[in-house]
Design an enzyme around this catalytic site. Structure first.
Site, PDB file in Angstrom:
ATOM      1  N   GLN A 234      74.137   3.148  17.638  1.00  0.00           N
ATOM      2  CA  GLN A 234      75.432   3.075  16.940  1.00  0.00           C
ATOM      3  C   GLN A 234      75.261   2.748  15.458  1.00  0.00           C
ATOM      4  OE1 GLN A 234      74.684   1.763  19.895  1.00  0.00           O
ATOM      5  NE2 GLN A 234      76.482   1.271  21.112  1.00  0.00           N
TER       6      GLN A 234
ATOM      7  N   ASP B  35      82.977  -8.634  19.936  1.00  0.00           N
ATOM      8  CA  ASP B  35      83.723  -8.094  21.067  1.00  0.00           C
ATOM      9  C   ASP B  35      84.560  -9.189  21.693  1.00  0.00           C
ATOM     10  OD1 ASP B  35      82.870  -5.149  21.669  1.00  0.00           O
ATOM     11  OD2 ASP B  35      81.126  -6.198  20.923  1.00  0.00           O
TER      12      ASP B  35
ATOM     13  N   ASN C  47      78.689 -10.119  20.980  1.00  0.00           N
ATOM     14  CA  ASN C  47      78.614  -8.881  20.189  1.00  0.00           C
ATOM     15  C   ASN C  47      77.402  -8.073  20.668  1.00  0.00           C
ATOM     16  OD1 ASN C  47      79.677  -7.241  17.976  1.00  0.00           O
ATOM     17  ND2 ASN C  47      77.793  -7.726  16.909  1.00  0.00           N
ATOM     18  N   LYS C  48      77.233  -6.903  20.109  1.00  0.00           N
ATOM     19  CA  LYS C  48      76.166  -5.980  20.526  1.00  0.00           C
ATOM     20  C   LYS C  48      74.831  -6.690  20.739  1.00  0.00           C
ATOM     21  CE  LYS C  48      76.237  -2.491  21.320  1.00  0.00           C
ATOM     22  NZ  LYS C  48      76.324  -2.034  22.726  1.00  0.00           N
TER      23      LYS C  48
END
Ligand code: RUB
Length: 292
Positions: free
Chosen positions: A149, A189, A199-200
């Site tokens: 991403q 998130d 988060n990621k």
């Protein structure tokens, strides 16, 4: 496939990714659903809402905003009321985004070198705004394995003429240890009650390294990402890591990890820059309808 099934499938496959994009596309799908089915009942509508809410398990922004729609609609004149409730949330989101960008601009105006991870629409907009105001801005972005991403982030940044360098995820801690960046700026998130942030995957290591080097870690996100329940971290398909692995090999592929509050300098939100320990109080003040 109806529009909701198509949207859920796009969210699950990460064709649509990032908490904010997931919510925006979910809202637009619901609007289309109501327009195409003007006789829809509230029960039918809510069944479709539940499909969107659970498309990815670690996305409280979508959960909170779709619950808000549910709280505000009146059963009379349902079609009109549903569309209005959805559009009201879209307006609120637009205002939140503007405030986060403005608060970030004020906070980060004297910094030039940032490291980011994955693709956060919020962070992308903040960085493009900072670069418009300060030509010295330089961004280091991780590629973000296994689904890359980070490439979305770098493409959008260079399209906007922002000086950008891509790096492998594993280089990030070393780059930070060499003080090559002045701040970490990532999205979220989920915000947890103790101020930790989900988060990621990879965020933990980046923020740990920054904390060790006294480099500030900022999270740009709306308070609407708060969840009082500890959500399960989504396990992704191992084939994203290796599509044809040897037999008997186990593969770990969580979508996210959790950044402890102590690594976080501040959350850049619509309510200002908040210390992790003050998050719960701020959510209660700003969004009293969210369970805290
Ligand atoms: C995306 C990711 C983003 C947050 C915040 O993960 O972790 O940092 O969702 O994004 P994935 P935004 O690619 O698995 O969805 O600021 O756009 O809400």
């Amino acid at each position: 496939m109806n529009i909701i099934d198509q949207t859920v499938s796009d969210i699950k496959s990460l064709k649509i990714q990032g908490a904010t994009n997931i919510l925006k596309v979910s809202l637009s799908a619901l609007k289309q659903l109501v327009k195409e089915n003007p006789q829809i009942t509230l029960t039918e509508f809510n069944t479709q809402v539940d499909l969107l809410k659970t498309a990815r398990p670690t996305e409280p922004l979508t959960e909170n905003c779709l619950s808000l729609i549910n709280r505000t609609i009146e059963p009379k004149n349902l079609e009109k009321n549903l569309i209005k409730a959805i559009e009201d949330v879209e307006i609120i989101l637009g205002r939140i985004e503007e405030k986060i960008i403005a608060n970030a601009a004020l906070l980060l105006k004297d910094k030039n070198k940032f490291l980011t991870h994955c693709h956060s629409k919020t962070v992308e907009k903040v960085l493009i705004d900072l670069a418009r105001k300060n030509f010295r801005i330089e961004i280091f972005a991780t590629e973000t394995r296994p689904l890359f991403q980070g490439r979305i982030t770098v493409l959008h940044l260079i399209e906007n003429s922002v000086k950008t360098t891509l790096l492998t995820d594993s280089l990030a801690p070393f780059l930070i240890s060499q003080k090559k960046v002045e701040a970490i700026l990532i999205g979220a998130d989920e915000i947890c009650p103790d101020g930790a942030v989900v988060n990621k995957v990879g965020s933990f290591g980046i923020c740990l390294s920054a904390w060790r080097e006294n480099i500030p870690v900022y999270i740009a996100c709306s308070l609407l990402k708060y969840s009082h329940i500890e959500l399960n971290i989504e396990d992704r398909n191992p084939k994203e890591v290796w599509d044809n692995p040897p037999a008997n090999l186990m593969i770990l592929n969580p979508a996210f990890d959790k950044i402890p509050a102590k690594f976080i300098t501040g959350l850049i939100t619509e309510a200002g820059v908040i210390k992790p320990q003050d998050i719960k109080t701020k959510v209660q003040e700003f969004y009293p309808w969210i369970d805290t």
